[in-house]
Design a protein around this motif. Structure first.
Motif, PDB file in Angstrom:
ATOM      1  N   PRO A 180     -16.384  -7.063  42.802  1.00 30.10           N
ATOM      2  CA  PRO A 180     -17.443  -6.813  44.349  1.00 30.10           C
ATOM      3  C   PRO A 180     -18.936  -6.449  43.978  1.00 30.10           C
ATOM      4  O   PRO A 180     -19.445  -6.759  44.740  1.00 30.10           O
ATOM      5  CB  PRO A 180     -16.335  -5.479  44.478  1.00 30.10           C
ATOM      6  CG  PRO A 180     -15.882  -6.156  44.091  1.00 30.10           C
ATOM      7  CD  PRO A 180     -15.505  -6.536  43.399  1.00 30.10           C
ATOM      8  N   GLY A 181     -19.435  -6.279  42.161  1.00 31.00           N
ATOM      9  CA  GLY A 181     -20.205  -5.684  41.959  1.00 31.00           C
ATOM     10  C   GLY A 181     -21.293  -7.019  41.538  1.00 31.00           C
ATOM     11  O   GLY A 181     -22.765  -6.690  42.270  1.00 31.00           O
ATOM     12  N   ILE A 182     -20.709  -8.248  42.050  1.00 31.98           N
ATOM     13  CA  ILE A 182     -21.801  -9.343  42.708  1.00 31.98           C
ATOM     14  C   ILE A 182     -22.466  -8.954  43.791  1.00 31.98           C
ATOM     15  O   ILE A 182     -23.532  -9.211  43.793  1.00 31.98           O
ATOM     16  CB  ILE A 182     -20.599 -10.559  42.743  1.00 31.98           C
ATOM     17  CG1 ILE A 182     -20.950 -10.770  40.410  1.00 31.98           C
ATOM     18  CG2 ILE A 182     -21.752 -12.140  42.990  1.00 31.98           C
ATOM     19  CD1 ILE A 182     -19.567 -11.709  40.380  1.00 31.98           C
ATOM     20  N   PHE A 183     -21.348  -9.077  44.399  1.00 30.76           N
ATOM     21  CA  PHE A 183     -22.387  -8.752  46.164  1.00 30.76           C
ATOM     22  C   PHE A 183     -23.060  -7.304  46.001  1.00 30.76           C
ATOM     23  O   PHE A 183     -24.393  -7.380  46.175  1.00 30.76           O
ATOM     24  CB  PHE A 183     -21.261  -8.276  47.142  1.00 30.76           C
ATOM     25  CG  PHE A 183     -21.627  -8.269  48.593  1.00 30.76           C
ATOM     26  CD1 PHE A 183     -22.703  -9.572  48.865  1.00 30.76           C
ATOM     27  CD2 PHE A 183     -21.731  -7.336  49.855  1.00 30.76           C
ATOM     28  CE1 PHE A 183     -23.624  -9.459  50.046  1.00 30.76           C
ATOM     29  CE2 PHE A 183     -21.786  -7.766  50.367  1.00 30.76           C
ATOM     30  CZ  PHE A 183     -22.679  -8.480  51.273  1.00 30.76           C
ATOM     31  N   ALA A 184     -23.300  -5.838  45.466  1.00 31.02           N
ATOM     32  CA  ALA A 184     -23.425  -4.857  45.374  1.00 31.02           C
ATOM     33  C   ALA A 184     -24.572  -5.690  45.244  1.00 31.02           C
ATOM     34  O   ALA A 184     -26.457  -4.714  44.855  1.00 31.02           O
ATOM     35  CB  ALA A 184     -23.213  -4.098  44.644  1.00 31.02           C
ATOM     36  N   ALA A 185     -25.043  -6.211  42.815  1.00 29.74           N
ATOM     37  CA  ALA A 185     -26.212  -6.759  42.873  1.00 29.74           C
ATOM     38  C   ALA A 185     -27.066  -7.448  43.505  1.00 29.74           C
ATOM     39  O   ALA A 185     -28.804  -6.910  43.335  1.00 29.74           O
ATOM     40  CB  ALA A 185     -25.603  -7.594  41.821  1.00 29.74           C
TER      41      ALA A 185
END
Length: 510
Positions: free
Chosen positions: A471-476
């Protein structure tokens, strides 16, 4: 003062997110209309503006599952069909709703009326599919460079091959003493060993990325994987043993003398120091507990006995007294924990050694199993979805090939619509990012058409961790676009669920 209208507010945001001239990342919770926005954006890309040469085939929509791709495709065709069948007045009304209550231009009405026909006359014009379909498209351009067998077929279920690879691994462990010794460290029997090795297959994407990185740093081949175990262990040791210089073959038995010395000190001067912290009345109330701890320390002859003395089965610190006085109980427990700190330090070192040896065994057998799996795939001339991602990722990791692919696709590809972005994994990100970076920088266009990127997802709905989703990819990506208030949007209203459900889920996540 007008009352807040959440439905109206959400529709306004949906229109903003669907505007075709800007790139945008949208956080869209369940039932908030993300598929509606994606479909609206597709239609607006095709029809909006005085000058418009956006062909449907220049829009690439990628989602996570074929079911979602089918739903999006059906929604798009439904919108285009409604515009085609509507009379002039109804078509103007539909377009006004899409654009935000402004009347459509005559050119826009004409393009809207012909959109359905354009989609039907060119079966390849509606490019809505999964990330794996996009990988196949990439590999079709560079099959030789990717090392793809032109006769290989794609399999959706690889479990039979995984089982066969595990069978062959167990046979090798029975025949090779070194491998057999590692298998004994990994589990108490064949079933537990197979279960732990199977976990490596589930993490293959992350393991292979790790392998590629360490192999590149050491300038050695990636295959066979099993030969790279020492390099992986060299990276694993520092974070585990930051304050210890423990040899590779150190075992729990080697630290047992240190543990017994620490336990003896705890049972003597350590508990003496505990007793000294309480007055006569308090000491009388905890004396029995102190005596019990002294006896337990004296009787402990191995690590298991020490753990039983100080820790619960769940690994939590015990409550060392059952007295009801909460203040005295808290002080006594804290004093015992402080006195036992050297014991806990040695126990932690033993745990880290056990963790290291378990990882060493799991890596050695797991990488050997992955190598066997590769041999089985070559025998059967098959690839799986993970192979598609891995090969495409390695292609896009080569800058020259990535630029060549971008150049080849530029003639047709202008706009990206990326659905369910919260379930993107690192390989998928590396496949897509050259296109995202190029489009966000304004490249890929010819002046008349500015390329755009549309991403939509919901961090709370990331459910594919077992496939490597991060999910951190979308957050980035949200953070990357956060400087522009028009490029980072949130759909706030759930149109699908009852208020009690929405409130309950919100409370749970908070």
């Amino acid at each position: 003062m007008n009352a807040r209208d959440p439905v109206r507010e959400s529709i306004v945001i949906q229109r903003e997110a669907a505007r075709p001239e800007r790139s945008v990342a949208v956080r869209a919770s369940a039932g908030s209309g993300k598929t509606t926005v994606l479909a609206n954006r597709f239609v607006r890309l095709c029809v909006e503006g005085e000058v418009n040469d956006v062909h449907p085939r220049s829009i690439l929509a990628i989602t996570f599952t074929r079911k979602a791709a089918t739903e999006i495709r059906e929604r798009l065709l439904e919108r285009a069909r409604a515009l085609a069948l509507a009379d002039d007045e109804e078509r103007r009304r539909l377009l006004s709703g899409l654009f935000g209550d402004r009347p459509p231009l005559r050119q826009e009405e004409d393009r809207a009326a012909r959109l359905y026909e354009r989609l039907l006359e060119d079966p390849t014009g509606l490019q809505v599919g999964t990330i794996h379909a996009f990988c196949q498209r990439i590999l079709a351009r560079f099959a030789a460079e990717a090392g793809l067998d032109p006769h290989a077929r794609l399999i959706e279920d690889r479990e039979d091959l995984v089982d066969e690879a595990l069978d062959r691994l167990m046979a090798a462990a029975a025949a090779e003493p070194d491998l057999g010794a590692l298998a004994m460290e990994l589990g108490s029997g064949p079933a537990s060993v197979r279960a732990r090795v199977r976990a490596v297959f589930k993490e293959q994407m992350r393991v292979d990325r790790w392998l590629r990185r360490v192999a590149a740093a050491a300038d050695v081949p990636v295959a066979p994987r099993a030969l790279l175990v020492p390099l992986l262990l060299a990276e694993l040791r520092p974070p585990l043993f930051a304050h210890d210089d423990l040899g590779d073959e150190v075992t729990e038995a080697d630290l047992l003398p240190d543990l017994m010395l620490a336990v003896a000190a705890f049972g003597g001067e350590g508990l003496d120091a505990v007793a000294a912290q309480f007055d006569r009345d308090e000491l009388a109330r905890v004396q029995k507990n102190i005596a019990g701890l002294r006896a337990g320390a004296a009787a402990a002859g191995d690590a298991a006995a020490v753990r039983a003395l100080l820790l619960t089965r769940a690994g939590k610190v015990r409550a060392f007294t059952l007295i009801r006085d909460s203040e005295l109980k808290e002080r006594f427990n804290a004093a015992v924990v402080a006195a036992a700190a050297p014991v806990f330090t040695v126990l932690r070192r033993i745990d880290l050694i056990g963790l290291y040896r378990l990882n060493r065994a799991q890596l050695a057998l797991g990488l050997r199993a992955l190598d066997i799996m590769d041999e089985l795939k070559q025998r059967d001339r098959v690839i799986d979805f993970g192979d598609l991602e891995d090969m495409a990722c390695r292609l896009m990791g080569d800058q020259a090939r990535a630029l060549s692919l971008l150049f080849r696709l530029e003639d047709s590809l202008r706009h990206l619509l990326l659905d369910e972005f919260q379930d993107t994994n690192h390989n998928q990100r590396d496949i897509l990012m050259p296109f995202v970076d190029e489009f966000l920088a304004g490249g890929g266009g010819d002046g008349a058409v500015r390329p755009t990127v549309f991403l939509v997802g919901d961090l709370k709905q990331s459910i594919y961790a077992f496939r490597g989703a991060e999910p951190g990819i979308f957050a980035a990506m949200i953070e990357r676009l956060a400087h522009d208030p028009h490029a980072s949007l949130k759909l706030p209203t759930n149109f699908r669920s009852l208020p009690a459900v929405v409130d309950g889920v919100g409370l749970l996540f908070r």
